[in-house]
Design an enzyme around this catalytic site. Structure first.
Site, PDB file in Angstrom:
ATOM      1  N   ILE A 157       0.891  -1.159   0.000  1.00  0.00           N
ATOM      2  CA  ILE A 157       0.000   0.000   0.000  1.00  0.00           C
ATOM      3  C   ILE A 157       0.930   1.210   0.000  1.00  0.00           C
ATOM      4  CG2 ILE A 157      -1.758   1.296   1.237  1.00  0.00           C
ATOM      5  CD1 ILE A 157      -2.758  -1.278   2.442  1.00  0.00           C
ATOM      6  N   PRO A 158       1.045   1.902  -1.121  1.00  0.00           N
ATOM      7  CA  PRO A 158       2.151   2.854  -1.325  1.00  0.00           C
ATOM      8  C   PRO A 158       1.953   4.219  -0.681  1.00  0.00           C
ATOM      9  CG  PRO A 158       0.789   2.785  -3.279  1.00  0.00           C
ATOM     10  CD  PRO A 158       0.218   1.751  -2.341  1.00  0.00           C
ATOM     11  N   CYS A 159       1.896   4.248   0.655  1.00  0.00           N
ATOM     12  CA  CYS A 159       1.767   5.537   1.332  1.00  0.00           C
ATOM     13  C   CYS A 159       3.021   6.391   1.133  1.00  0.00           C
ATOM     14  CB  CYS A 159       1.476   5.336   2.817  1.00  0.00           C
ATOM     15  SG  CYS A 159       2.697   4.353   3.705  1.00  0.00           S
ATOM     16  N   HIS A 160       4.125   5.779   0.686  1.00  0.00           N
ATOM     17  CA  HIS A 160       5.336   6.543   0.414  1.00  0.00           C
ATOM     18  C   HIS A 160       5.171   7.484  -0.781  1.00  0.00           C
ATOM     19  CE1 HIS A 160       5.624   2.732  -1.898  1.00  0.00           C
ATOM     20  NE2 HIS A 160       6.131   3.503  -2.844  1.00  0.00           N
TER      21      HIS A 160
END
Length: 283
Positions: free
Chosen positions: A245-248
């Site tokens: 989950i690409p919260c970056h």
């Protein structure tokens, strides 16, 4: 990942920290190499092996000005391009392969009672990682420095679950994502504990293509709640699954990368690495 690759990542992280702190002075290759105690030749080769590009080119992908440009170019079509129009290749990775299933109300409220969670420790190009799974999918994934602390944090998410340290196929499939060889991937299923609002935010994050960036405000607009930027930020900060989950990929509207649960240097490294893997040249 090998032990040497772990050493390499920590050297690269040290170099990224130095470059970030001294960006305005535009440090030379020799200067950065000296700070990480390597020869210029060895550092250039090490960095290129890890990132797939030179330190100078990598730096371009991790500057505020480039981030601003990327945000501006994708302001209107950031999600639609990948999710509706359909990009080819790695840009659609998350849309194609990752599916979220929320835990039942009972599982959510009782701290994972009656759940059996497998977990294991692995290595990635961005450092050590703990990955945990139920029979329905990945429920937790986090970078860590200390195994005992990492497991304690996992337990705090599911205080009543039964834990078993073992590697299963669900975990192995998820970890293939770090090899950048999408041909080995099967659909990745995530089995997550979260509120309806959190799940909506996390599902929206999956639509941000690799190599792209977005803002907290843009996520809030996408979930039809434009005044919820602060709540969106809290939900992003509660993301239980690193990288998948690409919260970056969420940064501040002014182009500053901002914080990251697993360290701002790691966030910078991931953003730069994804930029390199997605584009051969800066636009």
């Amino acid at each position: 990942m090998t032990g040497q690759q772990q050493v390499d990542y920590h050297r690269i992280a040290e170099a990224i920290d130095y470059i970030k702190a001294n960006f305005k002075a535009q440090p030379s290759l020799d200067e950065v190499a000296e700070k990480v105690h390597l020869s210029s030749f060895h550092f250039q080769r090490l960095f290129s092996d890890w990132a797939g590009t030179s330190p100078k080119k990598f730096l371009q992908y991790t500057t505020v000005e480039y981030a601003k440009t990327l945000l501006k170019e994708n302001q209107a079509t950031l999600f639609e391009t990948a999710y509706e129009a359909g990009l080819s290749g790695t840009g659609r990775l998350h849309d194609l392969f990752i599916n979220i299933e929320g835990m039942t109300p009972a599982e959510y409220k009782n701290g994972g009672k009656n759940l059996t969670i497998n977990y294991s420790f692995a290595q990635s190009i961005f450092g050590n990682i703990l990955v945990a799974s139920t029979t329905k999918g990945i429920c937790y994934m986090a970078f860590f420095e200390d195994e005992a602390t990492a497991f304690s944090l996992l337990q705090s998410h599911f205080p009543n679950a039964n834990f078993k340290q073992t590697v299963d196929l669900v975990q192995q499939n998820a970890l293939y994502i770090f090899t950048h060889d999408w041909t080995k991937l099967h659909q990745i299923k995530l089995h997550l504990k979260g509120t309806d609002f959190q799940l909506k935010v996390w599902q929206t994050l999956l639509k941000v293509p690799m190599g792209q960036l977005t803002t907290y405000g843009a996520i809030a607009h996408k979930i039809a709640n434009p005044n919820a930027s602060r709540a969106v930020g809290t939900a992003i900060g509660s993301n239980p699954v690193a990288f998948l989950i690409p919260c970056h990929r969420v940064i501040q509207a002014n182009g500053i990368f901002g914080g990251y649960m697993w360290g701002s240097t790691r966030k910078t490294a991931i953003i730069g690495w994804e930029g390199v893997k997605t584009y051969s040249d800066l636009k």
